[in-house]
Design a protein around this motif. Structure first.
Motif, PDB file in Angstrom:
ATOM      1  N   THR A 175       0.709  -1.088  -0.316  1.00 51.56           N
ATOM      2  CA  THR A 175       0.428   0.099   0.008  1.00 51.56           C
ATOM      3  C   THR A 175       1.556   1.437  -0.093  1.00 51.56           C
ATOM      4  OG1 THR A 175      -1.330  -0.470   1.344  1.00 51.56           O
ATOM      5  CG2 THR A 175      -2.020   1.395   1.337  1.00 51.56           C
ATOM      6  N   VAL A 176       0.508   2.096  -1.462  1.00 53.01           N
ATOM      7  CA  VAL A 176       1.915   3.764  -1.081  1.00 53.01           C
ATOM      8  C   VAL A 176       0.814   4.790  -1.230  1.00 53.01           C
ATOM      9  CG1 VAL A 176       3.288   2.180  -2.180  1.00 53.01           C
ATOM     10  CG2 VAL A 176       1.347   2.943  -3.248  1.00 53.01           C
ATOM     11  N   ALA A 177       1.581   6.157  -0.664  1.00 55.37           N
ATOM     12  CA  ALA A 177       0.985   7.080  -0.776  1.00 55.37           C
ATOM     13  C   ALA A 177       0.689   7.871  -1.437  1.00 55.37           C
ATOM     14  CB  ALA A 177       2.084   7.473   0.330  1.00 55.37           C
ATOM     15  N   GLU A 178       1.604   7.132  -2.636  1.00 57.98           N
ATOM     16  CA  GLU A 178       1.383   8.330  -3.875  1.00 57.98           C
ATOM     17  C   GLU A 178       1.260   7.066  -5.498  1.00 57.98           C
ATOM     18  OE1 GLU A 178       5.553  10.309  -4.101  1.00 57.98           O
ATOM     19  OE2 GLU A 178       5.964   8.694  -2.958  1.00 57.98           O
ATOM     20  N   GLN A 179       0.161   7.522  -5.529  1.00 57.98           N
ATOM     21  CA  GLN A 179      -0.619   7.173  -6.734  1.00 57.98           C
ATOM     22  C   GLN A 179      -0.279   7.107  -8.213  1.00 57.98           C
ATOM     23  OE1 GLN A 179      -3.756   5.407  -7.028  1.00 57.98           O
ATOM     24  NE2 GLN A 179      -3.075   4.862  -8.997  1.00 57.98           N
ATOM     25  N   GLU A 180       1.573   7.920  -7.733  1.00 58.95           N
ATOM     26  CA  GLU A 180       1.916   8.287  -9.555  1.00 58.95           C
ATOM     27  C   GLU A 180       2.811   7.010  -9.624  1.00 58.95           C
ATOM     28  OE1 GLU A 180       3.378  11.141  -6.176  1.00 58.95           O
ATOM     29  OE2 GLU A 180       1.400  10.299  -7.391  1.00 58.95           O
TER      30      GLU A 180
END
Length: 371
Positions: A139-144
């Motif tokens: 799970t990551v904070a930065e969608q890009e």
């Protein structure tokens, strides 16, 4: 936050459900060939390399252990999870709040994939979780960055599924309950508020893990007299605890989890007639009660001993709860006492019976679930 569920299964092939799912499958036949240790390690390494390449890309050097669960004894996991002495030592020192660098991250991934333990590997920018059947999620904070991560996963021969929210997401209260540290209990004053104590037969401050954790190990090297001595300590503590809070009956509700003697693979002579009678009564209640919230099964004081002997031996699982206290018992032979006020008195009771305690830091103001 977006999550990529990582797996080794090519789900375009409808036969993927016949693939292996665990280290325990080594030696079995899949797709006409035997799963060998070498084949298993090759797949395991692909998961490890995937995470390290993602961490390198994000310039992340450390991950924190959170919400750790150790459900088995060291003796059990060394045999079933195929860990060596060095890995066993690493397993013993893992706890909530431990920060892992590169080698530690590698070993923690191995232990999770081999079902030796479960934990979250956390950094503000990324969280790594593990599920049943050899699934791993990031799970990551930065969608890009998601598209880059997909390419890294594919590069290592693995597959991914994208979710807008994590399938590993825990309820916030449950997440906090599993993440807070267990300490020496001295940080907070003994005021009249809620306390959570975790009781163990082994000294937790040595950061070692118990050599046995299940009653059914009585058939795998655990000495019967040793087991009885430990059970008696727990039993007397629980009875004193209930006496201290002047509790003369307990209510058990439906939805119980039962384990038969056959399932435990333990000879019947280890269970008293009183235990078997109460076990049958609880089963009959659980099968016939129509509304658990209306009709409880009442346990009088004279049956407290039998009730907890069944729980300690793993015959059934339930929370014991009243308006003022909660008692739970986990799969690693640890007892959890939750209560209001009287912190020092209960700590002294634990020590009186030769057991060890830790207090959740900080304590909650209301009861929470334990695992």
């Amino acid at each position: 936050m977006p999550t990529l569920l990582i797996h080794k299964y090519d789900k375009s092939n409808p036969n993927y459900i016949q693939d292996w799912i665990s280290i325990s499958d080594i030696g079995k036949i899949f797709y006409g060939t035997v799963l060998t240790l070498d084949k298993y390690l090759k797949i395991e390494n692909s998961y490890i390399q995937t995470i390290h390449e993602i961490l390198d890309f994000m310039k992340i050097d450390t991950l924190e252990i959170r919400a750790i669960e150790k459900g088995f004894s060291l003796q059990y996991i060394r045999k079933n999870s195929l860990i060596n002495a060095k890995q066993a030592s690493f397993y013993q020192m893992l706890d909530n709040g431990v920060y892992l660098t590169q080698n530690g991250i590698t070993e923690a991934i191995k232990l999770n994939l081999r079902e030796a333990l479960w934990c979250r590997l956390y950094n503000p920018k990324i969280e790594v979780n593990f599920g049943y059947d050899y699934y791993m999620g990031i799970t990551v904070a930065e969608q890009e960055k998601i598209e880059i991560f997909k390419k890294i996963i594919e590069k290592h021969g693995l597959y991914w599924q994208e979710f807008t929210t994590s399938p590993f997401k825990l309820e916030e209260e449950f997440k906090k309950a599993k993440t807070f540290f267990w300490g020496d209990g001295q940080t907070n004053p003994s005021g009249d508020y809620h306390h959570d104590l975790r009781i163990s037969k082994d000294d937790p401050l040595n950061r070692t893990y118990t050599e046995w954790s299940h009653f059914d190990e009585i058939e795998n090297g655990l000495d019967w007299e040793e087991y009885q001595a430990v059970e008696q300590k727990y039993l007397q503590l629980v009875l004193d605890f209930l006496e201290f809070f002047q509790i003369n009956h307990l209510a058990v509700n439906g939805g119980l989890e039962f384990t038969s003697i056959q399932e435990l693979s333990v000879p019947a002579h280890y269970f008293s007639p009183q235990e078997e009678t109460l076990f049958q009564q609880l089963q009959e209640y659980d099968e016939t009660v129509e509304d658990w919230t209306v009709e409880s099964f009442m346990i009088p004081k004279e049956d407290f001993t039998t009730l907890f002997q069944l729980i300690f031996k793993g015959r059934f699982y339930t929370w014991i709860s009243t308006a003022s206290i909660t008692i739970q018992f986990d799969s690693s032979y640890r007892l959890y006492l939750s209560f209001y006020g009287h912190k020092k008195e209960i700590q002294q009771l634990v020590e009186k019976h030769g057991l060890y305690w830790q207090e959740r830091q900080p304590p909650y103001k209301k009861a929470v679930g334990f695992r």
